[in-house]
Design a protein around this motif. Structure first.
Motif, short mmCIF file in Angstrom:
data_model
loop_
_atom_site.label_atom_id
_atom_site.label_comp_id
_atom_site.label_asym_id
_atom_site.label_seq_id
_atom_site.Cartn_x
_atom_site.Cartn_y
_atom_site.Cartn_z
N ARG A 199 52.09 46.81 116.41
CA ARG A 199 51.17 47.52 117.29
C ARG A 199 49.72 47.21 116.96
O ARG A 199 48.86 47.24 117.85
CB ARG A 199 51.43 49.03 117.20
N ALA A 200 49.46 46.92 115.71
CA ALA A 200 48.08 46.61 115.32
C ALA A 200 47.77 45.12 115.41
O ALA A 200 46.62 44.73 115.61
CB ALA A 200 47.83 47.11 113.90
N ARG A 201 48.78 44.27 115.29
CA ARG A 201 48.54 42.83 115.13
C ARG A 201 48.91 41.98 116.33
O ARG A 201 48.46 40.84 116.44
CB ARG A 201 49.32 42.34 113.91
N LEU A 202 49.74 42.49 117.23
CA LEU A 202 50.20 41.68 118.36
C LEU A 202 49.45 42.05 119.63
O LEU A 202 49.08 43.21 119.83
CB LEU A 202 51.70 41.84 118.56
N ARG A 203 49.28 41.07 120.48
CA ARG A 203 48.61 41.25 121.76
C ARG A 203 49.50 40.71 122.88
O ARG A 203 50.47 39.99 122.64
CB ARG A 203 47.26 40.51 121.78
N ALA A 204 49.15 41.04 124.12
CA ALA A 204 49.92 40.56 125.28
C ALA A 204 50.01 39.03 125.23
O ALA A 204 49.01 38.34 125.02
CB ALA A 204 49.25 41.02 126.58
N GLY A 205 51.22 38.53 125.42
CA GLY A 205 51.44 37.10 125.42
C GLY A 205 51.82 36.54 124.07
O GLY A 205 52.30 35.40 123.98
N ASP A 206 51.63 37.30 122.99
CA ASP A 206 52.05 36.83 121.67
C ASP A 206 53.57 36.70 121.64
O ASP A 206 54.30 37.48 122.26
CB ASP A 206 51.60 37.80 120.57
N LEU A 207 54.05 35.72 120.89
CA LEU A 207 55.47 35.37 120.88
C LEU A 207 56.14 35.89 119.61
O LEU A 207 55.63 35.71 118.50
CB LEU A 207 55.61 33.85 120.96
N VAL A 208 57.29 36.53 119.79
CA VAL A 208 58.13 36.97 118.68
C VAL A 208 59.51 36.36 118.87
O VAL A 208 60.12 36.51 119.93
CB VAL A 208 58.24 38.50 118.62
N ALA A 209 60.00 35.66 117.86
CA ALA A 209 61.34 35.07 117.90
C ALA A 209 62.34 36.05 117.30
O ALA A 209 62.12 36.58 116.20
CB ALA A 209 61.36 33.76 117.13
N VAL A 210 63.42 36.31 118.03
CA VAL A 210 64.45 37.26 117.59
C VAL A 210 65.80 36.56 117.61
O VAL A 210 66.23 36.05 118.65
CB VAL A 210 64.47 38.50 118.51
N HIS A 241 71.25 42.91 114.20
CA HIS A 241 71.59 44.30 114.52
C HIS A 241 70.54 44.82 115.51
O HIS A 241 69.41 44.34 115.55
CB HIS A 241 71.55 45.11 113.22
N HIS A 242 70.91 45.81 116.30
CA HIS A 242 69.97 46.38 117.28
C HIS A 242 68.65 46.83 116.64
O HIS A 242 67.60 46.80 117.29
CB HIS A 242 70.61 47.58 117.99
N SER A 243 68.71 47.24 115.38
CA SER A 243 67.50 47.77 114.75
C SER A 243 66.46 46.68 114.48
O SER A 243 65.30 47.00 114.21
CB SER A 243 67.84 48.48 113.44
N ASN A 244 66.86 45.42 114.55
CA ASN A 244 65.89 44.33 114.44
C ASN A 244 65.70 43.62 115.78
O ASN A 244 65.18 42.51 115.83
CB ASN A 244 66.32 43.31 113.37
N ILE A 245 66.12 44.29 116.86
CA ILE A 245 65.93 43.79 118.23
C ILE A 245 65.11 44.78 119.05
O ILE A 245 64.07 44.45 119.61
CB ILE A 245 67.29 43.55 118.92
N VAL A 246 65.60 46.04 119.09
CA VAL A 246 65.00 47.03 119.98
C VAL A 246 63.52 47.30 119.68
O VAL A 246 62.72 47.41 120.62
CB VAL A 246 65.82 48.34 119.95
N PRO A 247 63.09 47.42 118.42
CA PRO A 247 61.66 47.64 118.20
C PRO A 247 60.78 46.53 118.78
O PRO A 247 59.68 46.81 119.27
CB PRO A 247 61.55 47.69 116.67
N TRP A 248 61.25 45.29 118.74
CA TRP A 248 60.49 44.18 119.33
C TRP A 248 60.48 44.28 120.85
O TRP A 248 59.48 43.97 121.50
CB TRP A 248 61.07 42.85 118.87
N GLN A 249 61.59 44.74 121.42
CA GLN A 249 61.63 44.96 122.86
C GLN A 249 60.71 46.12 123.26
O GLN A 249 60.10 46.10 124.34
CB GLN A 249 63.07 45.22 123.32
N MET A 250 60.59 47.11 122.39
CA MET A 250 59.65 48.20 122.64
C MET A 250 58.23 47.66 122.69
O MET A 250 57.43 48.05 123.56
CB MET A 250 59.79 49.27 121.57
N LEU A 251 57.90 46.76 121.78
CA LEU A 251 56.58 46.15 121.79
C LEU A 251 56.36 45.31 123.04
O LEU A 251 55.25 45.23 123.58
CB LEU A 251 56.38 45.28 120.55
N ALA A 252 57.42 44.67 123.52
CA ALA A 252 57.32 43.89 124.75
C ALA A 252 56.97 44.80 125.92
O ALA A 252 56.14 44.45 126.78
CB ALA A 252 58.62 43.15 125.02
#
Length: 418
Positions: free
Chosen positions: A114-125, A130-141
């Motif tokens: 939330r502090a370091r990523l901006r719109a358009g930044d890329l996260v590889a998943v 496990h869902h716990s290392n997927i869903v938080p990134w989707q929340m940021l999306a």
């Protein structure tokens, strides 16, 4: 077939009172526990330590100036030191206590992202997460317009290196991976290369260690990572406490997710300042007793030997995989990958729903997991809606594998008839 399967447990099962239970519809079956990937069994040493702590030193930590508070604080901070040494963390200050691996991964993704990523930044998943290392990134999306790029798996569950290389060329800001999958029974052959390349392109590395810590030797001083998660209850400890280990870079860039007592240095009408170090991320009253006795579980693991434990569980899991693959209609998830299985095996049987199979196994005294194991994307990629999972630990032996296979032979025949 493998040449050796442990005839005796590595742990003394007499130290686990739960094995005194008789189960099944007529309460006559010995307990065969093959669900350690969900929650490991707790030894009498851990429960005795828990009782001793709450009976003698039950108090809150860090905020009291009386004897019991000081004892509780000391036990809590000693547990932090013990876990840091067990995992090879750079220092105790790198270890943040949480309520489990899920909270750890949310803190990593959201507290940093939330502090370091901006719109358009890329996260590889990675798709084997496990869902716990997927869903938080989707929340940021959803919240910030971050782009999630999948590192897919093939039909055997192997991560696609070519797909990763294409993502790496685009300069991902973060990479979310699992050290060991809770569905696939093997170490990803591509993991080391992905970690090294992620580090070379300065991506933040979030590594889920819930299925690795306590099961295989883990030395974070030799592993490229920025955030590493684990849970006590996967390691023979109690539920309700986990940890997030941070690299120096990650700790400097992390913001707390929760605010409240215990994490502030100053609060006034103008705002607040957080405490430095782990305390700044540990708002409220933690699972003090569960944390305090975590070292007892770690002592048991080290006494058995992490190498010996990994070998023991691997022999059982690999034998179970090979035996299952000979049964008509049985399919082992990832069974064609070619890598030896380590601690668990997930599988399906034609014509038999995993939940029905799990109930039949339970009636025979055999406890396995049934469902999608919080890995719906991975199951979808492997062509399975759900599966059975048998996971092995130091208290298992060849006798447990034979009990599993005996029932699965019956279910295989039932599926063929259906």
């Amino acid at each position: 077939m493998v040449s050796f399967m442990p005839e005796s447990p590595l742990f003394d099962t007499g130290c686990y009172p739960i094995f005194d239970r008789l189960v099944g519809p007529d309460q006559s079956r010995r307990l065969v526990y093959l669900d350690s990937a969900a929650t490991a069994l707790v030894s009498e040493a851990v429960t005795d330590a828990f009782a001793a702590f709450v009976h003698a030193s039950c108090a809150n930590i860090h905020r009291g100036a009386h004897l019991l508070a000081e004892e509780a604080t000391d036990a809590y901070e000693c547990a932090r030191e013990r876990l840091a040494a067990f995992l090879g963390a750079s220092s105790p200050e790198a270890v943040l206590f949480t309520h489990g691996a899920t909270e750890s991964l949310n803190l990593a993704a959201l507290g940093w992202g939330r502090a370091r990523l901006r719109a358009g930044d890329l996260v590889a998943v990675a798709e084997d997460n496990h869902h716990s290392n997927i869903v938080p990134w989707q929340m940021l999306a959803e919240e910030q317009g971050v782009e999630v790029a999948w590192i897919p798996v093939d039909e055997n569950g192997l991560l696609d290196l070519d797909a990763w290389h294409r993502i790496a060329e685009r300069g991902p800001k973060a990479v979310a991976l699992c050290h060991r999958s809770n569905v696939l029974g093997f170490a990803q052959p591509a993991l080391t290369e992905i970690l090294d390349e992620a580090r070379s392109c300065s991506a933040l590395i979030v590594l889920d260690g819930a299925q690795a810590a306590g099961h295989i030797p883990v030395d974070l001083s030799r592993l490229p990572f920025d955030f590493y998660s684990c849970s006590a209850h996967k390691m023979g400890g109690l539920t309700g406490v986990g940890a997030l280990v941070c690299s120096e870079r990650a700790a400097d860039e992390l913001a707390p997710l929760m605010g409240g007592g215990g994490m502030v240095a100053r609060v006034d009408r103008a705002g607040f300042e957080t405490l430095e170090g782990p305390a700044g991320f540990e708002a409220g009253t933690p699972a003090i007793a569960a944390a305090a006795v975590w070292p007892v579980a770690l002592d048991s693991l080290e006494a058995a030997g992490l190498d010996a434990l990994a070998s023991h569980s691997s022999d059982l899991a690999e034998t179970a995989r090979q035996r299952l693959m000979t049964l008509p209609g049985a399919h082992v998830l990832g069974g064609g990958a070619g890598a030896p299985f380590e601690a668990l095996v997930s599988f399906t049987v034609d014509g038999v729903h995993p939940h029905d199979a799990s109930q039949r196994l339970s009636d025979a005294g055999i406890m396995v997991r049934a469902g999608h194991h919080c890995t719906k994307p991975l199951h979808r990629a492997l062509g399975a809606r759900a599966s059975l999972r048998a996971s092995f630990a130091g208290y298992n032996s060849a006798r447990d594998v034979e009990a599993l296979i005996q029932v699965m032979e019956e279910l295989s025949e039932k599926g063929r008839a259906a």
